[in-house]
Design an enzyme around this catalytic site. Structure first.
Site, PDB file in Angstrom:
ATOM      1  N   TYR A   1       0.838  -1.212   0.000  1.00 15.15           N
ATOM      2  CA  TYR A   1       0.000   0.000   0.000  1.00 15.15           C
ATOM      3  C   TYR A   1       0.869   1.257   0.000  1.00 15.15           C
ATOM      4  O   TYR A   1       1.747   1.431   0.860  1.00 15.15           O
ATOM      5  CB  TYR A   1      -0.910  -0.009   1.222  1.00 15.15           C
ATOM      6  CG  TYR A   1      -2.100   0.927   1.116  1.00 15.15           C
ATOM      7  CD1 TYR A   1      -3.295   0.481   0.563  1.00 15.15           C
ATOM      8  CD2 TYR A   1      -2.026   2.235   1.562  1.00 15.15           C
ATOM      9  CE1 TYR A   1      -4.389   1.312   0.474  1.00 15.15           C
ATOM     10  CE2 TYR A   1      -3.122   3.088   1.467  1.00 15.15           C
ATOM     11  CZ  TYR A   1      -4.306   2.614   0.928  1.00 15.15           C
ATOM     12  OH  TYR A   1      -5.393   3.459   0.836  1.00 15.15           O
TER      13      TYR A   1
ATOM     14  N   TYR B   1      -5.663   6.008  -7.196  1.00 16.88           N
ATOM     15  CA  TYR B   1      -5.960   5.838  -5.779  1.00 16.88           C
ATOM     16  C   TYR B   1      -7.399   5.366  -5.660  1.00 16.88           C
ATOM     17  O   TYR B   1      -8.323   6.158  -5.605  1.00 16.88           O
ATOM     18  CB  TYR B   1      -5.760   7.170  -5.070  1.00 16.88           C
ATOM     19  CG  TYR B   1      -6.117   7.182  -3.595  1.00 16.88           C
ATOM     20  CD1 TYR B   1      -5.369   6.456  -2.670  1.00 16.88           C
ATOM     21  CD2 TYR B   1      -7.174   7.945  -3.123  1.00 16.88           C
ATOM     22  CE1 TYR B   1      -5.680   6.492  -1.320  1.00 16.88           C
ATOM     23  CE2 TYR B   1      -7.491   7.993  -1.772  1.00 16.88           C
ATOM     24  CZ  TYR B   1      -6.739   7.261  -0.878  1.00 16.88           C
ATOM     25  OH  TYR B   1      -7.045   7.309   0.452  1.00 16.88           O
TER      26      TYR B   1
END
Lengths: 393, 316
Positions: A296, A346
């Protein structure tokens, strides 16, 4: 592996996504439906059969509306995992538990947001009030000083990490450069054909020292959805199943949301360490069994301690890992081969799970040879989650 | 629902164009500098010798009437672009609240340009009832131009929407359409578990919560001790001395009323607990981990007292 393990019980059998953009020009419900119908079509499953849903907080599309629009008749399982990006892998865990226990048979997990055109998480204005609700009291330690953006909250950990281990802004930059290199060859990425150099990273303006602009992920509109069912059922389907070999959530000592600054040490991510131990235990795998990972990357600094928590590098040694290029194209453990959230989009981590599915299927645009197992992590600085996805033996 | 007949004359105005309202002054550096100062924006990128230009968000500023109300420069239209609002006022819709103010920019305006705007009454909504009262949303569109000999050039436009209404109660709030409140610092949420800290700040004391059963100090405060689970606690007054454990310097986004760059630090107090605060008296680039600091208290917006920390020389 104990008989009760979640490992090897559920499979991802359908994948769908919209395009990723700065302004989708359509509603979030529509994005959710486009991705969900595509995922069901990919799986070859009739939409009316869906009987479970899981998503995660900040998503404003309720599962009942998706169910209504799918024509789902008997929905027996629904959950929404808290903590935004940290939850990203949580819905897959929930779905896997649901299908493993027979609570549901066909679960859709999804993320659909016009984050860029409708919200913008980093704008510093959140509307916290002064009433004694916990959230107001908690953020009351930060907001009156203008300490109000995710980049700033991460920066506070990053500075201490740099001080303790000698990591530099350039080390963070190496994460960004590798991600943008993969994005440059991924037509679905917002930064397709737009690689960056380390010098460009260093020259990009400050957002919040020690973070440059190019340490920060994008803000994006888009949706991703997946279909999860039992491994037994998946074996009878045409599509090659992607097995959930490990799935875990974690929240650790002194946990807060982006501000766990009061622990003895703030250079690690103990909640991710907790997740890592569960995944290795569930799957019976070890770091050397992972061919590629999706780590991440809302902000580059937290990629380094994640590599450490999973044992890809010793504590404090992730800087050497990235200096050697092990994380980049052709490296020992290429990470974020879709370009990550820095390069692709994103979508709060859900696009990373999608990339892991493609790597296991062998259909990624930046395919890493023969992939048996992929690690996917979720948002850091908050209670988190992760998965190991892989091929059946 | 049938509209009152006087609304016909209001609706007849929709689409009407009102003449020019000129700027008192040409685009100029002193006004840019002052505006940036007030808004907390760094003016230096705009005041570059030879290429002085205004921040886009200033567009509306140039054509304002100034200190005296309704005092527009010579040559400006004598018609009132807000006549529809006057008409509604006469019918008892006495209150107004600004709803949207959306600026669009075609290009930056440069030093020496003279601006004017024209106004179009764009739309009037059907009658609406909101929590404030019953009335109409009125949308005006102001187009901004730069006077140029070869033909004036549009530089931007403002969509301005107000709700003109009859208040539900006589005491309903009514604000002038163009008086945005000065931004304040967000006030902290305060609960029974944390009030001692903020009351301490007002008294010039930095307080730390202490478990009276096991003596553990803790921050942020909570209702119960995480060590021994006692609900009994009091507070000690900290020495106010500490060290910088970590820090950031915030640059973007620049959110008023904060000044940027904004140095924020995680301070480890002599007593062992940590807290987040702002550093004062530190030049950007001079903050460092391990720096000794001392608390001081500053008051904002009249009643918000915040502990902040200033570097002190190392005592060695």
């Amino acid at each position: 592996m104990s008989e009760l393990s979640i490992s090897g019980r559920a499979a991802i059998v359908g994948l769908g996504a919209t395009e990723f953009s700065k302004n989708s020009g359509r509603t979030e419900v529509r994005l959710a439906m486009e991705a969900t119908l595509q995922a069901l079509n990919d799986a070859g499953i009739d939409p009316a059969e869906v009987d479970g849903f899981s998503s995660y907080s900040m998503d404003k599309v309720p599962e009942y509306e998706i169910a209504r629009l799918l024509g789902a008749k008997n929905v027996r399982f629904f959950s929404q995992v808290p903590h935004g990006g940290g939850a990203a892998c949580g819905p897959v865990l929930h779905a896997a538990m649901a299908v493993a226990t027979g609570i549901a048979r066909t679960v859709v997990v999804y993320r659909a947001m016009n984050e860029r055109s409708w919200y913008r998480f980093g704008n510093g204005n959140y509307g916290f009030g002064s009433s004694p609700l916990f959230e107001n009291v908690n953020y009351g330690w930060y907001m009156p000083y203008g300490f109000h953006t995710p980049a700033a909250w991460v920066g506070m950990f990053a500075r201490r990490y740099m001080h303790t281990y000698g990591a530099t802004s350039e080390d963070f930059g190496r994460v960004a450069v590798a991600a943008r290199d993969f994005a440059a060859t991924n037509p679905a990425a917002f930064f397709y054909q737009k690689p960056i150099t380390l010098a460009e990273h260093q020259a990009s303006r400050w957002i919040c020292e020690p973070l440059h602009l190019l340490d920060c992920c994008q803000e994006s509109d888009g949706a991703v959805a997946m279909v999860i069912t039992s491994v037994e059922r998946a074996r009878d389907m045409k599509i090659r199943p992607v097995i959930v070999k490990g799935a875990a959530q974690g929240s650790s000592d002194g946990q807060q949301i982006m501000t766990s600054y009061y622990r003895d040490d703030i250079t690690g991510l103990p909640e991710m360490g907790l997740v890592a131990r569960q995944l290795w235990q569930q799957s019976g795998l070890a770091p050397q069994d992972i061919q590629t990972a999706v780590i991440y990357d809302h902000f580059t600094p937290f990629v380094l301690p994640q590599l450490e928590e999973f044992g890809f590098a010793e504590r404090g040694a992730a800087k050497e890992f990235v200096r050697a290029g092990h994380h980049a194209r052709g490296g020992r453990l290429p990470i974020n081969t879709h370009g990550g959230q820095l390069g692709e989009a994103y979508i709060h981590g859900m696009n990373g799970i999608a990339e892991a599915v493609r790597q296991v299927r062998g259909t990624a645009v930046n395919q890493v040879g023969q992939v048996r197992n992929v690690l996917v992590t979720a948002g850091t600085g908050v209670p988190t989650s992760a998965l190991i996805l892989g091929q059946e033996k | 629902m049938a509209e009152p007949s006087w609304m016909d004359s209001a609706r007849a105005l929709v689409g009407k164009e009102y003449g020019r309202v000129y700027a008192w002054d040409k685009v100029n550096a002193p006004m840019i500098r002052q505006w940036c100062e007030i808004m907390g924006v760094d003016a230096s990128p705009y005041l570059v010798e030879g290429v002085v230009h205004a921040p886009e968000a200033m567009l509306q500023v140039w054509c304002m009437e100034g200190f005296t109300l309704n005092n527009y420069p010579p040559g400006s239209t004598t018609e009132n672009p807000y006549e529809v609002l006057k008409l509604m006022e006469a019918q008892g819709l006495a209150s107004v609240v600004a709803v949207n103010s959306e600026l669009q920019f075609s290009r930056a305006v440069r030093e020496g340009e003279r601006l004017y705007y024209t106004t179009r009454l764009d739309t009037i909504s059907p009658e609406k009832t909101t929590a404030l009262g019953t009335g109409y949303f009125v949308t005006l569109v102001m187009r901004y131009f730069s006077e140029i000999a070869s033909g004036d050039q549009e530089v931007g436009q403002l969509l301005f929407r107000v709700f003109k209404f009859k208040p539900t109660q006589a005491a309903a709030p009514s604000a002038p359409a163009s008086a945005p409140a000065k931004p304040k610092r967000p006030a902290p949420g305060i609960s029974d578990d944390t009030r001692f800290f903020w009351e301490g700040a007002r008294a010039g004391q930095l307080r730390i919560q202490r478990c009276t059963a096991c003596g553990t100090l803790r921050h942020p405060p909570g209702p119960v001790c995480p060590q021994c689970h006692s609900f009994e606690w009091d507070a000690v007054t900290a020495s106010g001395r500490g060290t910088v454990y970590s820090f950031v310097v915030m640059h973007y986004p620049e959110v008023p009323p904060f000044e940027h760059p904004n140095p924020i630090a995680l301070i480890e107090l002599e007593e062992g607990t940590r807290l987040i605060t702002q550093l004062v008296g530190v030049a950007p680039g001079d903050a460092r981990i391990g720096q000794k600091v001392q608390v001081e208290f500053h008051t904002y917006d009249g009643d918000l007292v915040l502990p902040q920390f200033r570097p002190v020389p190392d005592a060695n």
